[in-house]
Scaffold this motif. Structure first.
Motif, PDB file in Angstrom:
ATOM      1  N   PRO A   1       0.808  -1.227   0.000  1.00  0.00           N
ATOM      2  CA  PRO A   1       0.000   0.000   0.000  1.00  0.00           C
ATOM      3  C   PRO A   1       0.836   1.269   0.000  1.00  0.00           C
ATOM      4  O   PRO A   1       0.331   2.344  -0.321  1.00  0.00           O
ATOM      5  N   ASP A   2       2.127   1.165   0.330  1.00  0.00           N
ATOM      6  CA  ASP A   2       3.000   2.338   0.348  1.00  0.00           C
ATOM      7  C   ASP A   2       3.835   2.474  -0.918  1.00  0.00           C
ATOM      8  O   ASP A   2       4.739   3.315  -0.988  1.00  0.00           O
ATOM      9  N   ALA A   3       3.549   1.659  -1.927  1.00  0.00           N
ATOM     10  CA  ALA A   3       4.315   1.734  -3.177  1.00  0.00           C
ATOM     11  C   ALA A   3       4.142   3.098  -3.825  1.00  0.00           C
ATOM     12  O   ALA A   3       3.092   3.743  -3.713  1.00  0.00           O
ATOM     13  N   LYS A   4       5.194   3.530  -4.521  1.00  0.00           N
ATOM     14  CA  LYS A   4       5.161   4.825  -5.192  1.00  0.00           C
ATOM     15  C   LYS A   4       4.093   4.866  -6.280  1.00  0.00           C
ATOM     16  O   LYS A   4       3.425   5.876  -6.482  1.00  0.00           O
ATOM     17  N   VAL A   5       3.937   3.743  -6.996  1.00  0.00           N
ATOM     18  CA  VAL A   5       2.963   3.687  -8.087  1.00  0.00           C
ATOM     19  C   VAL A   5       1.745   2.888  -7.650  1.00  0.00           C
ATOM     20  O   VAL A   5       1.866   1.749  -7.191  1.00  0.00           O
ATOM     21  N   LYS A   6       0.600   3.499  -7.798  1.00  0.00           N
ATOM     22  CA  LYS A   6      -0.667   2.855  -7.468  1.00  0.00           C
ATOM     23  C   LYS A   6      -1.448   2.674  -8.765  1.00  0.00           C
ATOM     24  O   LYS A   6      -1.813   3.645  -9.413  1.00  0.00           O
ATOM     25  N   VAL A   7      -1.675   1.406  -9.101  1.00  0.00           N
ATOM     26  CA  VAL A   7      -2.385   1.075 -10.331  1.00  0.00           C
ATOM     27  C   VAL A   7      -3.819   0.700  -9.980  1.00  0.00           C
ATOM     28  O   VAL A   7      -4.054  -0.121  -9.094  1.00  0.00           O
ATOM     29  N   HIS A   8      -4.750   1.320 -10.675  1.00  0.00           N
ATOM     30  CA  HIS A   8      -6.169   1.026 -10.478  1.00  0.00           C
ATOM     31  C   HIS A   8      -6.727   0.411 -11.752  1.00  0.00           C
ATOM     32  O   HIS A   8      -6.521   0.931 -12.841  1.00  0.00           O
ATOM     33  N   GLU A   9      -7.422  -0.709 -11.595  1.00  0.00           N
ATOM     34  CA  GLU A   9      -8.068  -1.345 -12.747  1.00  0.00           C
ATOM     35  C   GLU A   9      -9.568  -1.442 -12.513  1.00  0.00           C
ATOM     36  O   GLU A   9     -10.016  -1.918 -11.465  1.00  0.00           O
ATOM     37  N   TRP A  10     -10.338  -1.002 -13.502  1.00  0.00           N
ATOM     38  CA  TRP A  10     -11.782  -1.195 -13.510  1.00  0.00           C
ATOM     39  C   TRP A  10     -12.077  -2.332 -14.478  1.00  0.00           C
ATOM     40  O   TRP A  10     -11.645  -2.303 -15.635  1.00  0.00           O
ATOM     41  N   PHE A  11     -12.787  -3.356 -14.034  1.00  0.00           N
ATOM     42  CA  PHE A  11     -13.009  -4.541 -14.856  1.00  0.00           C
ATOM     43  C   PHE A  11     -14.435  -5.056 -14.719  1.00  0.00           C
ATOM     44  O   PHE A  11     -15.125  -4.791 -13.730  1.00  0.00           O
ATOM     45  N   SER A  12     -14.849  -5.785 -15.739  1.00  0.00           N
ATOM     46  CA  SER A  12     -16.151  -6.445 -15.728  1.00  0.00           C
ATOM     47  C   SER A  12     -15.939  -7.943 -15.845  1.00  0.00           C
ATOM     48  O   SER A  12     -15.118  -8.402 -16.649  1.00  0.00           O
ATOM     49  N   LEU A  13     -16.671  -8.718 -15.090  1.00  0.00           N
ATOM     50  CA  LEU A  13     -16.498 -10.167 -15.043  1.00  0.00           C
ATOM     51  C   LEU A  13     -17.024 -10.888 -16.281  1.00  0.00           C
ATOM     52  O   LEU A  13     -16.862 -12.097 -16.394  1.00  0.00           O
ATOM     53  N   THR A  14     -17.640 -10.154 -17.204  1.00  0.00           N
ATOM     54  CA  THR A  14     -18.061 -10.766 -18.465  1.00  0.00           C
ATOM     55  C   THR A  14     -17.376 -10.094 -19.651  1.00  0.00           C
ATOM     56  O   THR A  14     -17.886 -10.125 -20.769  1.00  0.00           O
ATOM     57  N   CYS A  15     -16.217  -9.513 -19.429  1.00  0.00           N
ATOM     58  CA  CYS A  15     -15.475  -8.808 -20.476  1.00  0.00           C
ATOM     59  C   CYS A  15     -14.331  -9.678 -20.980  1.00  0.00           C
ATOM     60  O   CYS A  15     -13.439 -10.041 -20.216  1.00  0.00           O
ATOM     61  N   TYR A  16     -14.347  -9.990 -22.275  1.00  0.00           N
ATOM     62  CA  TYR A  16     -13.284 -10.814 -22.853  1.00  0.00           C
ATOM     63  C   TYR A  16     -11.925 -10.116 -22.790  1.00  0.00           C
ATOM     64  O   TYR A  16     -10.893 -10.768 -22.647  1.00  0.00           O
TER      65      TYR A  16
ATOM     66  N   GLU B   1       6.225  -9.782 -10.921  1.00  0.00           N
ATOM     67  CA  GLU B   1       7.359  -8.872 -11.055  1.00  0.00           C
ATOM     68  C   GLU B   1       7.123  -7.474 -10.498  1.00  0.00           C
ATOM     69  O   GLU B   1       8.080  -6.753 -10.210  1.00  0.00           O
ATOM     70  N   LEU B   2       5.872  -7.096 -10.329  1.00  0.00           N
ATOM     71  CA  LEU B   2       5.598  -5.729  -9.877  1.00  0.00           C
ATOM     72  C   LEU B   2       4.820  -5.667  -8.562  1.00  0.00           C
ATOM     73  O   LEU B   2       5.105  -4.816  -7.720  1.00  0.00           O
ATOM     74  N   ILE B   3       3.845  -6.559  -8.396  1.00  0.00           N
ATOM     75  CA  ILE B   3       3.046  -6.540  -7.163  1.00  0.00           C
ATOM     76  C   ILE B   3       3.770  -7.255  -6.033  1.00  0.00           C
ATOM     77  O   ILE B   3       3.978  -6.689  -4.954  1.00  0.00           O
ATOM     78  N   ASP B   4       4.186  -8.498  -6.273  1.00  0.00           N
ATOM     79  CA  ASP B   4       4.822  -9.290  -5.222  1.00  0.00           C
ATOM     80  C   ASP B   4       6.167  -8.712  -4.793  1.00  0.00           C
ATOM     81  O   ASP B   4       6.619  -8.961  -3.673  1.00  0.00           O
ATOM     82  N   THR B   5       6.805  -7.941  -5.652  1.00  0.00           N
ATOM     83  CA  THR B   5       8.090  -7.322  -5.319  1.00  0.00           C
ATOM     84  C   THR B   5       7.916  -5.995  -4.587  1.00  0.00           C
ATOM     85  O   THR B   5       8.901  -5.396  -4.152  1.00  0.00           O
ATOM     86  N   GLY B   6       6.678  -5.523  -4.468  1.00  0.00           N
ATOM     87  CA  GLY B   6       6.418  -4.279  -3.751  1.00  0.00           C
ATOM     88  C   GLY B   6       6.567  -3.027  -4.589  1.00  0.00           C
ATOM     89  O   GLY B   6       6.472  -1.916  -4.069  1.00  0.00           O
ATOM     90  N   ARG B   7       6.753  -3.196  -5.881  1.00  0.00           N
ATOM     91  CA  ARG B   7       6.977  -2.025  -6.732  1.00  0.00           C
ATOM     92  C   ARG B   7       5.698  -1.231  -6.959  1.00  0.00           C
ATOM     93  O   ARG B   7       5.731  -0.002  -7.089  1.00  0.00           O
ATOM     94  N   ILE B   8       4.567  -1.921  -7.048  1.00  0.00           N
ATOM     95  CA  ILE B   8       3.295  -1.229  -7.242  1.00  0.00           C
ATOM     96  C   ILE B   8       2.251  -1.729  -6.256  1.00  0.00           C
ATOM     97  O   ILE B   8       2.343  -2.836  -5.735  1.00  0.00           O
ATOM     98  N   ALA B   9       1.277  -0.883  -6.004  1.00  0.00           N
ATOM     99  CA  ALA B   9       0.052  -1.274  -5.305  1.00  0.00           C
ATOM    100  C   ALA B   9      -1.023  -1.416  -6.370  1.00  0.00           C
ATOM    101  O   ALA B   9      -1.121  -0.575  -7.270  1.00  0.00           O
TER     102      ALA B   9
END
Length: 200
Positions: A36-51, A67-75
């Protein structure tokens, strides 16, 4: 798909945090994966029926996570943006699950769209009932969630608010800090370029 991701209890453990609003009882707060303290915060809006969302989840997200979430680089924040009534019910079920089962449930739905949502002579609601049972939602609880029109309206209201605020025209829709990305992210390299821009 214009205006048109995430296997259940056996999913591998991951770093998954509750935003403060969710911890305080805000059921509709976006779910957060990563630091949660990562410099880059990525937000995704998604639909569960979207191909397109399903393709991103299958082809790109595993490497983003490793490579980015588990390493702590992004939230990484997940926002529900259902584009039809079936996706809306899926979102209601997902948001009713404990936090550690939210992403596995969404992954299971997105990875099997052709089987549960769009297959010929298949009832998507009954398919959702079966998949929800695998995630720990009983038949009685499924019926309660499906009948919860207050939750249904809250999701729609949140979606409308986000659409008006960010002018979302399709899914998946991303924001890298304050930088929006409306085109389809077709590769990990494309995703990484946006992360680097947000880091600059």
């Amino acid at each position: 798909m214009k205006l048109t991701r995430r296997f259940l209890l056996a999913a591998a453990p991951t770093t998954f945090f509750l935003p403060k609003a969710f911890a305080a009882g805000g059921m509709l707060a976006p779910r957060l994966m990563g630091n949660p303290d990562a410099k880059v915060k990525v937000h995704e809006w998604f639909s569960l029926t979207c191909y397109h969302c399903a393709r991103f989840q299958k082809e790109t997200f595993p490497r983003v996570k490793a490579e980015l979430i588990d390493t702590g680089r992004i939230a990484y924040y997940f926002h529900e943006f259902p584009l039809d009534q079936v996706a809306l019910l899926g979102s209601m079920l997902a948001l009713s699950l404990p936090n550690d089962r939210y992403i596995p449930f969404c992954e299971a739905l997105l990875s099997s769209l052709d089987r549960w949502a769009f297959a010929r002579d298949v009832d998507p609601v009954q398919q959702l009932r079966q998949m929800a049972a695998l995630a720990g939602i009983s038949g009685t609880e499924f019926d309660r969630i499906n009948a919860d029109n207050k939750l249904r309206q809250m999701i729609v209201d949140t979606q409308d608010r986000d659409q008006k605020r960010y002018h979302i025209e399709g899914t998946p829709y991303f924001r890298f800090n304050t930088i929006e990305y409306k085109a389809e992210l077709r590769s990990y390299d494309d995703f990484l370029k946006e992360v680097k821009k947000a880091e600059a």
